[in-house]
Design a protein around this motif. Sequence first.
Motif, PDB file in Angstrom:
ATOM      1  N   ASN A   2       0.582  -0.870   0.025  1.00  0.00           N
ATOM      2  CA  ASN A   2      -0.311   0.287   0.148  1.00  0.00           C
ATOM      3  C   ASN A   2       0.744   1.432  -0.172  1.00  0.00           C
ATOM      4  OD1 ASN A   2      -2.411  -1.821   0.328  1.00  0.00           O
ATOM      5  ND2 ASN A   2      -1.648  -1.921   2.574  1.00  0.00           N
ATOM      6  N   LEU A   3       0.917   1.848  -1.258  1.00  0.00           N
ATOM      7  CA  LEU A   3       1.356   3.037  -1.368  1.00  0.00           C
ATOM      8  C   LEU A   3       1.111   4.727  -1.768  1.00  0.00           C
ATOM      9  CD1 LEU A   3       5.079   3.486  -3.118  1.00  0.00           C
ATOM     10  CD2 LEU A   3       3.625   4.843  -3.418  1.00  0.00           C
ATOM     11  N   LEU A   4       1.074   5.220  -0.699  1.00  0.00           N
ATOM     12  CA  LEU A   4       0.165   6.814  -1.855  1.00  0.00           C
ATOM     13  C   LEU A   4       1.125   7.543  -2.363  1.00  0.00           C
ATOM     14  CD1 LEU A   4      -2.531   7.989  -1.097  1.00  0.00           C
ATOM     15  CD2 LEU A   4      -0.847   9.451   0.702  1.00  0.00           C
ATOM     16  N   ALA A   5       0.998   8.513  -3.126  1.00  0.00           N
ATOM     17  CA  ALA A   5       1.962   8.770  -4.412  1.00  0.00           C
ATOM     18  C   ALA A   5       1.305  10.043  -3.927  1.00  0.00           C
ATOM     19  CB  ALA A   5       2.071   8.446  -5.389  1.00  0.00           C
ATOM     20  N   ILE A   6       2.900  11.191  -3.891  1.00  0.00           N
ATOM     21  CA  ILE A   6       2.063  12.842  -4.568  1.00  0.00           C
ATOM     22  C   ILE A   6       2.358  13.281  -4.797  1.00  0.00           C
ATOM     23  CG2 ILE A   6       1.817  15.351  -3.373  1.00  0.00           C
ATOM     24  CD1 ILE A   6       1.385  13.562  -0.709  1.00  0.00           C
ATOM     25  N   GLU A   7       2.220  14.069  -6.135  1.00  0.00           N
ATOM     26  CA  GLU A   7       2.853  14.693  -7.236  1.00  0.00           C
ATOM     27  C   GLU A   7       2.528  16.230  -7.518  1.00  0.00           C
ATOM     28  OE1 GLU A   7       5.721  14.917  -9.491  1.00  0.00           O
ATOM     29  OE2 GLU A   7       4.858  17.068  -9.850  1.00  0.00           O
ATOM     30  N   THR A   8       3.207  17.317  -7.103  1.00  0.00           N
ATOM     31  CA  THR A   8       3.269  19.205  -6.797  1.00  0.00           C
ATOM     32  C   THR A   8       3.812  19.430  -7.360  1.00  0.00           C
ATOM     33  OG1 THR A   8       3.845  18.986  -4.653  1.00  0.00           O
ATOM     34  CG2 THR A   8       1.247  18.435  -4.884  1.00  0.00           C
ATOM     35  N   SER A   9       5.461  19.145  -8.708  1.00  0.00           N
ATOM     36  CA  SER A   9       5.362  20.398  -8.676  1.00  0.00           C
ATOM     37  C   SER A   9       5.297  20.702 -10.212  1.00  0.00           C
ATOM     38  CB  SER A   9       6.561  19.089  -9.107  1.00  0.00           C
ATOM     39  OG  SER A   9       6.017  18.290 -10.491  1.00  0.00           O
ATOM     40  N   THR A  10       3.698  20.995 -10.457  1.00  0.00           N
ATOM     41  CA  THR A  10       3.804  21.538 -11.790  1.00  0.00           C
ATOM     42  C   THR A  10       2.866  22.422 -11.300  1.00  0.00           C
ATOM     43  OG1 THR A  10       2.797  19.815 -12.736  1.00  0.00           O
ATOM     44  CG2 THR A  10       4.573  20.273 -13.119  1.00  0.00           C
ATOM     45  N   GLU A  11       1.341  22.554 -12.284  1.00  0.00           N
ATOM     46  CA  GLU A  11       0.153  22.617 -11.892  1.00  0.00           C
ATOM     47  C   GLU A  11      -0.750  22.173 -11.861  1.00  0.00           C
ATOM     48  OE1 GLU A  11       1.408  25.694 -15.715  1.00  0.00           O
ATOM     49  OE2 GLU A  11       2.293  23.965 -14.987  1.00  0.00           O
ATOM     50  N   ALA A  12      -0.434  20.838 -12.521  1.00  0.00           N
ATOM     51  CA  ALA A  12      -1.189  19.658 -12.366  1.00  0.00           C
ATOM     52  C   ALA A  12      -1.043  19.276 -10.838  1.00  0.00           C
ATOM     53  CB  ALA A  12      -1.459  18.509 -12.458  1.00  0.00           C
ATOM     54  N   CYS A  13      -1.976  19.154  -9.528  1.00  0.00           N
ATOM     55  CA  CYS A  13      -1.572  18.623  -8.300  1.00  0.00           C
ATOM     56  C   CYS A  13      -3.048  17.327  -9.093  1.00  0.00           C
ATOM     57  CB  CYS A  13      -2.860  19.712  -7.449  1.00  0.00           C
ATOM     58  SG  CYS A  13      -3.249  18.719  -5.446  1.00  0.00           S
ATOM     59  N   SER A  14      -2.369  15.751  -8.040  1.00  0.00           N
ATOM     60  CA  SER A  14      -2.822  14.934  -8.510  1.00  0.00           C
ATOM     61  C   SER A  14      -1.796  13.658  -6.986  1.00  0.00           C
ATOM     62  CB  SER A  14      -1.726  14.305  -9.238  1.00  0.00           C
ATOM     63  OG  SER A  14      -0.363  13.640  -9.588  1.00  0.00           O
ATOM     64  N   VAL A  15      -2.702  12.823  -7.428  1.00  0.00           N
ATOM     65  CA  VAL A  15      -2.413  11.967  -4.980  1.00  0.00           C
ATOM     66  C   VAL A  15      -3.070  10.582  -5.626  1.00  0.00           C
ATOM     67  CG1 VAL A  15      -3.293  10.698  -3.473  1.00  0.00           C
ATOM     68  CG2 VAL A  15      -2.900  13.387  -3.650  1.00  0.00           C
ATOM     69  N   ALA A  16      -2.530   9.496  -6.003  1.00  0.00           N
ATOM     70  CA  ALA A  16      -2.344   8.435  -6.242  1.00  0.00           C
ATOM     71  C   ALA A  16      -2.176   7.088  -5.306  1.00  0.00           C
ATOM     72  CB  ALA A  16      -2.057   8.013  -7.791  1.00  0.00           C
ATOM     73  N   LEU A  17      -3.116   6.333  -4.861  1.00  0.00           N
ATOM     74  CA  LEU A  17      -2.560   4.703  -3.789  1.00  0.00           C
ATOM     75  C   LEU A  17      -2.798   3.938  -5.077  1.00  0.00           C
ATOM     76  CD1 LEU A  17      -3.044   4.053  -0.918  1.00  0.00           C
ATOM     77  CD2 LEU A  17      -5.496   4.112  -1.344  1.00  0.00           C
ATOM     78  N   ILE A  18      -1.285   3.137  -4.610  1.00  0.00           N
ATOM     79  CA  ILE A  18      -1.344   1.786  -4.914  1.00  0.00           C
ATOM     80  C   ILE A  18      -1.868   1.132  -4.100  1.00  0.00           C
ATOM     81  CG2 ILE A  18       0.344  -0.111  -5.970  1.00  0.00           C
ATOM     82  CD1 ILE A  18       1.763   1.877  -7.187  1.00  0.00           C
ATOM     83  N   HIS A  19      -2.827  -0.149  -4.168  1.00  0.00           N
ATOM     84  CA  HIS A  19      -3.597  -0.605  -3.369  1.00  0.00           C
ATOM     85  C   HIS A  19      -3.447  -2.621  -3.765  1.00  0.00           C
ATOM     86  CE1 HIS A  19      -5.904  -2.824   0.075  1.00  0.00           C
ATOM     87  NE2 HIS A  19      -7.712  -2.542  -1.135  1.00  0.00           N
ATOM     88  N   GLY A  20      -2.723  -3.172  -3.350  1.00  0.00           N
ATOM     89  CA  GLY A  20      -2.372  -3.966  -4.415  1.00  0.00           C
ATOM     90  C   GLY A  20      -2.165  -4.266  -5.145  1.00  0.00           C
ATOM     91  N   ASP A  21      -2.755  -4.610  -6.310  1.00  0.00           N
ATOM     92  CA  ASP A  21      -1.926  -4.764  -8.112  1.00  0.00           C
ATOM     93  C   ASP A  21      -3.249  -3.164  -8.680  1.00  0.00           C
ATOM     94  OD1 ASP A  21      -1.013  -7.239  -7.806  1.00  0.00           O
ATOM     95  OD2 ASP A  21      -2.125  -7.920  -8.449  1.00  0.00           O
ATOM     96  N   GLU A  22      -4.116  -2.360  -7.749  1.00  0.00           N
ATOM     97  CA  GLU A  22      -5.140  -1.612  -8.107  1.00  0.00           C
ATOM     98  C   GLU A  22      -4.145  -0.395  -7.914  1.00  0.00           C
ATOM     99  OE1 GLU A  22      -9.118  -0.085  -7.199  1.00  0.00           O
ATOM    100  OE2 GLU A  22      -8.969  -0.789  -6.115  1.00  0.00           O
TER     101      GLU A  22
END
Length: 229
Positions: A2-22
Amino acid sequence: MNLLAIETSTEACSVALIHGDEVIARSEIAPRRHAELVLPMADNLLAEAGLGRHALDAIAVGRGPGAFTGVRLGISLAQGMALALDVPVVTVSSLAALALEAPEDEAAILAVIDARMGEIYAASYRRDDNGGLMPLDDERVCLPTSLRLPQEAQWHVVGTGWSTYEEELRRHLTGGLRSAEGGRYPQARHVAELAVREFAAGRATAPEHALPVYLRDKVALTLVEQGKA
């Protein structure tokens, strides 16, 4: 994992979660609103997956290059969450994450972000046989007219640098242009995908050692430089 990812380096703000294979993600083009969006996005993803924060094994973050404020914010949030949860941080190049926005084939990929002040952040890659990336050169900040690229037969170009400097960049491609997408930004889902590989290779780090990459020290033109512009 289970891994949470953050990306805010540009105008795009995004967050993602890997949960098993999803992989599930949220993304919004929201200049200057990243600070208010990231944590609610993260909470929504965890709720959708039915996970509590303490179920996370690691936090991943786009380490830059990109906007100074955005890169600092992402690193600070990743450090704070990881410290609170006692989990490691995996830092991922924002240019590498951007490169994964390109089509999946054998062509080389130029990831290029408009760095303002007449410059670009750039790096080139090729996809490897396992769905990852192989760097073809180093990340750098430079003038579009100074860009030098390795010899490749075909290129994909992704990122806002193309929208701003298409004419200059076309002249520096060392082969044919297969595709170009100037409206692409680094996304947390790709940060997450790359981070899982880094984590498996033992390249996670303690939160306090997660560092941003700016590539340049100046955040504004001096008065003299502005007068010459």
